[in-house]
Design a protein around this motif. Structure first.
Motif, PDB file in Angstrom:
ATOM      1  N   ASN A  28       0.827  -1.212   0.000  1.00 48.28           N
ATOM      2  CA  ASN A  28       0.000   0.000   0.000  1.00 48.28           C
ATOM      3  C   ASN A  28       0.861   1.262   0.000  1.00 48.28           C
ATOM      4  O   ASN A  28       0.555   2.245  -0.685  1.00 48.28           O
ATOM      5  N   ILE A  29       1.947   1.234   0.768  1.00 50.78           N
ATOM      6  CA  ILE A  29       2.837   2.399   0.808  1.00 50.78           C
ATOM      7  C   ILE A  29       3.501   2.600  -0.547  1.00 50.78           C
ATOM      8  O   ILE A  29       3.603   3.727  -1.052  1.00 50.78           O
ATOM      9  N   LEU A  30       3.960   1.508  -1.165  1.00 50.62           N
ATOM     10  CA  LEU A  30       4.607   1.617  -2.475  1.00 50.62           C
ATOM     11  C   LEU A  30       3.646   2.157  -3.529  1.00 50.62           C
ATOM     12  O   LEU A  30       4.025   2.999  -4.358  1.00 50.62           O
ATOM     13  N   ARG A  31       2.400   1.691  -3.523  1.00 49.81           N
ATOM     14  CA  ARG A  31       1.432   2.175  -4.494  1.00 49.81           C
ATOM     15  C   ARG A  31       1.160   3.672  -4.303  1.00 49.81           C
ATOM     16  O   ARG A  31       1.032   4.423  -5.273  1.00 49.81           O
ATOM     17  N   ARG A  32       1.087   4.110  -3.049  1.00 54.33           N
ATOM     18  CA  ARG A  32       0.870   5.532  -2.793  1.00 54.33           C
ATOM     19  C   ARG A  32       2.060   6.358  -3.293  1.00 54.33           C
ATOM     20  O   ARG A  32       1.885   7.422  -3.900  1.00 54.33           O
ATOM     21  N   LEU A  33       3.276   5.879  -3.027  1.00 49.93           N
ATOM     22  CA  LEU A  33       4.463   6.597  -3.504  1.00 49.93           C
ATOM     23  C   LEU A  33       4.537   6.598  -5.027  1.00 49.93           C
ATOM     24  O   LEU A  33       4.998   7.578  -5.629  1.00 49.93           O
ATOM     25  N   LEU A  34       4.086   5.511  -5.646  1.00 48.31           N
ATOM     26  CA  LEU A  34       4.077   5.454  -7.103  1.00 48.31           C
ATOM     27  C   LEU A  34       3.094   6.470  -7.681  1.00 48.31           C
ATOM     28  O   LEU A  34       3.392   7.146  -8.683  1.00 48.31           O
ATOM     29  N   ASN A  35       1.950   6.607  -7.043  1.00 45.08           N
ATOM     30  CA  ASN A  35       0.973   7.602  -7.496  1.00 45.08           C
ATOM     31  C   ASN A  35       1.528   9.020  -7.364  1.00 45.08           C
ATOM     32  O   ASN A  35       1.332   9.865  -8.245  1.00 45.08           O
ATOM     33  N   ILE A  36       2.231   9.270  -6.255  1.00 41.65           N
ATOM     34  CA  ILE A  36       2.827  10.595  -6.056  1.00 41.65           C
ATOM     35  C   ILE A  36       3.911  10.854  -7.096  1.00 41.65           C
ATOM     36  O   ILE A  36       4.042  11.961  -7.629  1.00 41.65           O
ATOM     37  N   LYS A  40       5.415  13.892 -12.099  1.00 42.06           N
ATOM     38  CA  LYS A  40       5.785  13.964 -13.512  1.00 42.06           C
ATOM     39  C   LYS A  40       4.751  14.759 -14.299  1.00 42.06           C
ATOM     40  O   LYS A  40       5.098  15.591 -15.153  1.00 42.06           O
ATOM     41  N   GLU A  41       3.481  14.497 -14.011  1.00 40.50           N
ATOM     42  CA  GLU A  41       2.425  15.237 -14.687  1.00 40.50           C
ATOM     43  C   GLU A  41       2.451  16.710 -14.301  1.00 40.50           C
ATOM     44  O   GLU A  41       2.211  17.596 -15.127  1.00 40.50           O
ATOM     45  N   GLU A  42       2.762  16.980 -13.037  1.00 38.15           N
ATOM     46  CA  GLU A  42       2.865  18.369 -12.583  1.00 38.15           C
ATOM     47  C   GLU A  42       3.976  19.091 -13.337  1.00 38.15           C
ATOM     48  O   GLU A  42       3.814  20.256 -13.726  1.00 38.15           O
ATOM     49  N   GLU A  43       5.089  18.436 -13.552  1.00 43.51           N
ATOM     50  CA  GLU A  43       6.198  19.036 -14.296  1.00 43.51           C
ATOM     51  C   GLU A  43       5.802  19.321 -15.741  1.00 43.51           C
ATOM     52  O   GLU A  43       6.161  20.368 -16.315  1.00 43.51           O
ATOM     53  N   ARG A  44       5.039  18.408 -16.332  1.00 46.32           N
ATOM     54  CA  ARG A  44       4.576  18.636 -17.703  1.00 46.32           C
ATOM     55  C   ARG A  44       3.614  19.817 -17.782  1.00 46.32           C
ATOM     56  O   ARG A  44       3.676  20.641 -18.704  1.00 46.32           O
ATOM     57  N   ARG A  45       2.733  19.934 -16.772  1.00 43.40           N
ATOM     58  CA  ARG A  45       1.802  21.057 -16.741  1.00 43.40           C
ATOM     59  C   ARG A  45       2.532  22.389 -16.559  1.00 43.40           C
ATOM     60  O   ARG A  45       2.131  23.412 -17.097  1.00 43.40           O
ATOM     61  N   ARG A  46       3.595  22.375 -15.812  1.00 40.72           N
ATOM     62  CA  ARG A  46       4.366  23.600 -15.613  1.00 40.72           C
ATOM     63  C   ARG A  46       4.954  24.090 -16.944  1.00 40.72           C
ATOM     64  O   ARG A  46       5.002  25.294 -17.210  1.00 40.72           O
ATOM     65  N   LYS A  47       5.426  23.149 -17.739  1.00 41.75           N
ATOM     66  CA  LYS A  47       5.982  23.533 -19.039  1.00 41.75           C
ATOM     67  C   LYS A  47       4.894  24.082 -19.953  1.00 41.75           C
ATOM     68  O   LYS A  47       5.118  25.016 -20.730  1.00 41.75           O
ATOM     69  N   GLU A  48       3.703  23.491 -19.874  1.00 40.08           N
ATOM     70  CA  GLU A  48       2.599  23.991 -20.694  1.00 40.08           C
ATOM     71  C   GLU A  48       2.171  25.392 -20.278  1.00 40.08           C
ATOM     72  O   GLU A  48       1.752  26.198 -21.097  1.00 40.08           O
ATOM     73  N   LEU A  49       2.264  25.697 -19.012  1.00 41.10           N
ATOM     74  CA  LEU A  49       1.887  27.012 -18.498  1.00 41.10           C
ATOM     75  C   LEU A  49       3.039  28.005 -18.565  1.00 41.10           C
ATOM     76  O   LEU A  49       2.986  29.066 -17.959  1.00 41.10           O
ATOM     77  N   TYR A  50       4.119  27.638 -19.272  1.00 43.34           N
ATOM     78  CA  TYR A  50       5.302  28.490 -19.447  1.00 43.34           C
ATOM     79  C   TYR A  50       5.933  28.862 -18.102  1.00 43.34           C
ATOM     80  O   TYR A  50       6.432  29.958 -17.908  1.00 43.34           O
ATOM     81  N   GLU A  51       5.911  27.910 -17.233  1.00 44.80           N
ATOM     82  CA  GLU A  51       6.592  28.112 -15.956  1.00 44.80           C
ATOM     83  C   GLU A  51       7.919  27.374 -15.998  1.00 44.80           C
ATOM     84  O   GLU A  51       8.079  26.357 -16.678  1.00 44.80           O
ATOM     85  N   PRO A  81      -0.358  22.551  -9.941  1.00 40.35           N
ATOM     86  CA  PRO A  81      -1.225  23.205 -10.920  1.00 40.35           C
ATOM     87  C   PRO A  81      -2.486  22.406 -11.249  1.00 40.35           C
ATOM     88  O   PRO A  81      -3.382  22.907 -11.892  1.00 40.35           O
ATOM     89  N   TYR A  82      -2.559  21.151 -10.821  1.00 42.62           N
ATOM     90  CA  TYR A  82      -3.791  20.391 -11.018  1.00 42.62           C
ATOM     91  C   TYR A  82      -3.980  19.477  -9.811  1.00 42.62           C
ATOM     92  O   TYR A  82      -3.112  19.392  -8.930  1.00 42.62           O
ATOM     93  N   ASN A  83      -5.100  18.809  -9.733  1.00 43.06           N
ATOM     94  CA  ASN A  83      -5.466  18.067  -8.532  1.00 43.06           C
ATOM     95  C   ASN A  83      -4.504  16.914  -8.270  1.00 43.06           C
ATOM     96  O   ASN A  83      -4.016  16.271  -9.208  1.00 43.06           O
ATOM     97  N   PRO A  84      -4.222  16.608  -6.977  1.00 46.17           N
ATOM     98  CA  PRO A  84      -3.378  15.452  -6.631  1.00 46.17           C
ATOM     99  C   PRO A  84      -4.026  14.148  -7.070  1.00 46.17           C
ATOM    100  O   PRO A  84      -5.213  14.108  -7.420  1.00 46.17           O
ATOM    101  N   PRO A  85      -3.274  13.038  -7.058  1.00 47.17           N
ATOM    102  CA  PRO A  85      -3.816  11.764  -7.526  1.00 47.17           C
ATOM    103  C   PRO A  85      -4.969  11.258  -6.683  1.00 47.17           C
ATOM    104  O   PRO A  85      -5.837  10.573  -7.181  1.00 47.17           O
ATOM    105  N   GLU A  86      -5.004  11.571  -5.400  1.00 45.70           N
ATOM    106  CA  GLU A  86      -6.072  11.147  -4.526  1.00 45.70           C
ATOM    107  C   GLU A  86      -6.510  12.332  -3.684  1.00 45.70           C
ATOM    108  O   GLU A  86      -5.711  13.224  -3.384  1.00 45.70           O
ATOM    109  N   ARG A  87      -7.755  12.308  -3.305  1.00 47.56           N
ATOM    110  CA  ARG A  87      -8.270  13.410  -2.498  1.00 47.56           C
ATOM    111  C   ARG A  87      -7.614  13.381  -1.122  1.00 47.56           C
ATOM    112  O   ARG A  87      -7.585  12.362  -0.442  1.00 47.56           O
TER     113      ARG A  87
END
Length: 315
Positions: free
Chosen positions: A146-154, A159-170, A206-212
């Motif tokens: 369970n801990i590994l799956r949570r860390l994998l989601n984070i 990675k997605e957050e980094e991609r969004r930053r590039k799209e927002l010219y940050e 810049p966007y919602n986390p993987p889990e609430r």
């Protein structure tokens, strides 16, 4: 089994039975800084036949040292030699804390706990996760999964957050080398799974986390409670996909990496000898390399019979 280990083993057996006649006249080797087997043998020999001029205070100290060697030091030394994989490292550290708590006084625990804290690399949450995924208990493996799956989601979310930053010219965050700091131990922990002290921080981006209500997990460093390090997936398990992590519950993880090796002891001993006998760095390096070369040449010519260790009475 080496000669030093065999002698210490016989001394402990003789003290337990009340008869050390078999090892009374045995020769003890020189003190080695890499492992204190010969020093422990000398203390036990002195405890069995102390001189007449020893004071009461010295006799008490000698008795307490002998109890520590028999109940804590040699028991843990045997356990590490018997189970020497990285999966057992966190368990060995927790067992050592429990032995110190059981057989040492309050003042002795202060000294021993300080030494344990300074060498508590296997109390790091990443090493604890490896031990949980390789544990015999299914419930503990499920917690590790369970801990590994949570860390994998984070990890995927970052990675997605980094991609969004590039799209927002940050500007993207700077990539740093992963740091591995000495963790702060909880000496009152009930099991090895809760041995490291951690804290939680809410994820934001810049966007919602993987889990609430997701939280990033940080471990408190020994350098100070204000310093912390985010926990990531252990490098040994970083190659696993989500499907492979789910299989940990039914099939525990096995790893061939050693938590302790004899070559490490020999390296420390060789370095210590070269430092004692040579002054400059170049001469120390030449002496260490020549010693290692001579040892390899000798091992290629001579076949040494290896003895299988049997420490079942102390485990």
């Amino acid at each position: 089994m080496s000669t030093d280990r065999r002698l210490l083993y016989k001394l402990i057996l003789g003290i337990s039975k009340g008869d050390i006649s078999g090892v009374k006249d045995s020769t003890i080797g020189p003190v080695n800084q890499a492992r204190w087997l010969t020093l422990a043998s000398r203390i036990l020999r002195l405890y069995c036949s102390p001189p007449d001029n020893l004071g009461t205070y010295v006799e008490i100290i000698l008795e307490r040292l002998s109890i520590f060697i028999i109940k804590v030091y040699f028991k843990m030394y045997s356990a590490v030699k018997y189970k020497n994989t990285i999966i057992d490292g966190a368990k060995h550290l927790f067992d050592e804390i429990q032995l110190v708590k059981t057989f040492c006084t309050v003042d002795e625990r202060k000294v021993a706990n300080k030494c344990i804290q300074n060498n508590a690399w296997f109390a790091h949450p990443e090493n604890i996760m490896i031990a949980m995924c390789g544990d015999q208990d299914r419930e503990i493996r499920q917690k590790g999964r369970n801990i590994l799956r949570r860390l994998l989601n984070i990890k995927e979310w970052r990675k997605e957050e980094e991609r969004r930053r590039k799209e927002l010219y940050e500007l993207p965050k700077k990539i740093k080398i992963r740091e591995f700091h000495l963790p702060l131990i909880d000496f009152d922990a009930k099991d090895y799974c809760t041995m490291a002290r951690i804290k939680f921080e809410k994820l934001s981006g810049p966007y919602n986390p993987p889990e609430r209500g997701s939280f990033a997990v940080y471990t408190l460093n020994y350098q100070g409670p204000t310093k912390s390090q985010e926990i990531t997936i252990p490098p040994v398990l970083a190659h696993m996909r989500a499907e492979e992590m789910d299989q940990i519950v039914e099939c525990r993880v096995t790893a061939e990496f050693e938590c302790h090796s004899q070559s490490c002891e020999r390296g420390v001993a060789t370095t210590h000898q070269s430092v004692k006998r040579r002054r400059t760095d170049e001469s120390q390096l030449r002496m260490a390399l020549s010693t290692v070369g001579a040892r390899e040449e000798m091992s290629a010519k001579v076949t040494v019979k290896r003895f299988k260790d049997d420490f079942s009475k102390f485990l």
